[in-house]
Write a protein that holds these residues in place. Structure first.
Motif, PDB file in Angstrom:
ATOM      1  N   PHE A  75       0.838  -1.195   0.000  1.00 28.02           N
ATOM      2  CA  PHE A  75       0.000   0.000   0.000  1.00 28.02           C
ATOM      3  C   PHE A  75       0.875   1.248   0.000  1.00 28.02           C
ATOM      4  O   PHE A  75       0.535   2.268  -0.600  1.00 28.02           O
ATOM      5  N   TYR A  76       2.047   1.157   0.629  1.00 28.59           N
ATOM      6  CA  TYR A  76       2.938   2.316   0.757  1.00 28.59           C
ATOM      7  C   TYR A  76       3.645   2.677  -0.548  1.00 28.59           C
ATOM      8  O   TYR A  76       4.283   3.715  -0.623  1.00 28.59           O
ATOM      9  N   ILE A  77       3.529   1.834  -1.577  1.00 25.57           N
ATOM     10  CA  ILE A  77       4.084   2.182  -2.891  1.00 25.57           C
ATOM     11  C   ILE A  77       2.965   2.527  -3.877  1.00 25.57           C
ATOM     12  O   ILE A  77       3.184   2.571  -5.083  1.00 25.57           O
ATOM     13  N   GLY A  78       1.763   2.748  -3.363  1.00 27.93           N
ATOM     14  CA  GLY A  78       0.654   3.182  -4.203  1.00 27.93           C
ATOM     15  C   GLY A  78      -0.228   2.076  -4.740  1.00 27.93           C
ATOM     16  O   GLY A  78      -1.027   2.308  -5.638  1.00 27.93           O
ATOM     17  N   THR A  79      -0.109   0.870  -4.190  1.00 27.23           N
ATOM     18  CA  THR A  79      -0.911  -0.257  -4.662  1.00 27.23           C
ATOM     19  C   THR A  79      -2.103  -0.493  -3.739  1.00 27.23           C
ATOM     20  O   THR A  79      -1.949  -0.545  -2.527  1.00 27.23           O
ATOM     21  N   LEU A  80      -3.270  -0.636  -4.318  1.00 24.29           N
ATOM     22  CA  LEU A  80      -4.475  -0.980  -3.570  1.00 24.29           C
ATOM     23  C   LEU A  80      -4.833  -2.415  -3.917  1.00 24.29           C
ATOM     24  O   LEU A  80      -4.967  -2.766  -5.089  1.00 24.29           O
ATOM     25  N   THR A  81      -4.957  -3.249  -2.894  1.00 24.41           N
ATOM     26  CA  THR A  81      -5.315  -4.652  -3.097  1.00 24.41           C
ATOM     27  C   THR A  81      -6.630  -4.929  -2.378  1.00 24.41           C
ATOM     28  O   THR A  81      -6.751  -4.689  -1.178  1.00 24.41           O
ATOM     29  N   LEU A  82      -7.601  -5.433  -3.122  1.00 17.21           N
ATOM     30  CA  LEU A  82      -8.923  -5.753  -2.575  1.00 17.21           C
ATOM     31  C   LEU A  82      -9.172  -7.253  -2.667  1.00 17.21           C
ATOM     32  O   LEU A  82      -8.512  -7.956  -3.429  1.00 17.21           O
ATOM     33  N   SER A  83     -10.135  -7.722  -1.928  1.00 20.20           N
ATOM     34  CA  SER A  83     -10.596  -9.118  -1.937  1.00 20.20           C
ATOM     35  C   SER A  83      -9.539 -10.099  -1.443  1.00 20.20           C
ATOM     36  O   SER A  83      -9.456 -11.227  -1.914  1.00 20.20           O
ATOM     37  N   LYS A  84      -8.730  -9.674  -0.448  1.00 20.19           N
ATOM     38  CA  LYS A  84      -7.745 -10.587   0.128  1.00 20.19           C
ATOM     39  C   LYS A  84      -8.424 -11.654   0.987  1.00 20.19           C
ATOM     40  O   LYS A  84      -7.884 -12.729   1.186  1.00 20.19           O
ATOM     41  N   SER A  85      -9.605 -11.300   1.499  1.00 19.35           N
ATOM     42  CA  SER A  85     -10.337 -12.252   2.323  1.00 19.35           C
ATOM     43  C   SER A  85     -11.829 -12.018   2.142  1.00 19.35           C
ATOM     44  O   SER A  85     -12.253 -11.020   1.569  1.00 19.35           O
ATOM     45  N   LYS A  86     -12.607 -12.985   2.619  1.00 15.05           N
ATOM     46  CA  LYS A  86     -14.060 -12.854   2.552  1.00 15.05           C
ATOM     47  C   LYS A  86     -14.670 -13.620   3.714  1.00 15.05           C
ATOM     48  O   LYS A  86     -14.009 -14.431   4.360  1.00 15.05           O
TER      49      LYS A  86
END
Length: 133
Positions: free
Chosen positions: A74-85
């Motif tokens: 996240f600190y390099i500008g990456t957004l990651t979604l749906s890692k868990s549900k």
């Protein structure tokens, strides 16, 4: 929007790690100079908005927190979604396979340069684990 004070702490953590400090040394140093932990910052943020926070937060850093910061893209500008549900509304949260994650690179302004982040990840990969026996 980047909080310049918090961003400074993140940059400091990356810098300390790259300059040879281990996770426990970083924790000790951050605690000595009274850098607020992420839990302390979150509690303060909630209280500033009038939310009563039952969150207890010690001013002591731990290696897990530092490790998570150093590994978080996240600190390099990456957004990651749906890692868990969740399996159901009140069900247990389970991790999803990496190929199902939704990754958006260059989503927001980075705090840490990608080269620095990659160097830290490489250093993590070279770390020895175990008791040293």
């Amino acid at each position: 929007e980047i909080d310049p004070i918090t961003a400074g702490y993140v940059e400091q953590i990356f810098d300390m790690y790259l300059n040879g400090m281990g996770l426990h040394q970083i924790c000790k140093r951050l605690s000595q100079i009274n850098v607020p932990t992420p839990a302390m910052i979150k509690k303060q943020y909630q209280e500033e908005r009038g939310v009563v926070s039952k969150r207890k937060s010690k001013g002591i850093w731990d290696a897990t927190t530092v490790s998570r910061i150093l590994k978080n893209d996240f600190y390099i500008g990456t957004l990651t979604l749906s890692k868990s549900k969740r399996r159901s509304i009140n069900g247990k949260q389970v991790e999803t396979p990496r190929e199902e994650w939704k990754v958006f690179e260059n989503h927001h302004e980075p705090i840490v340069e990608k080269e620095i982040f990659d160097e830290v990840q490489k250093k993590f990969g070279n770390r020895k684990t175990g008791s040293g026996r």
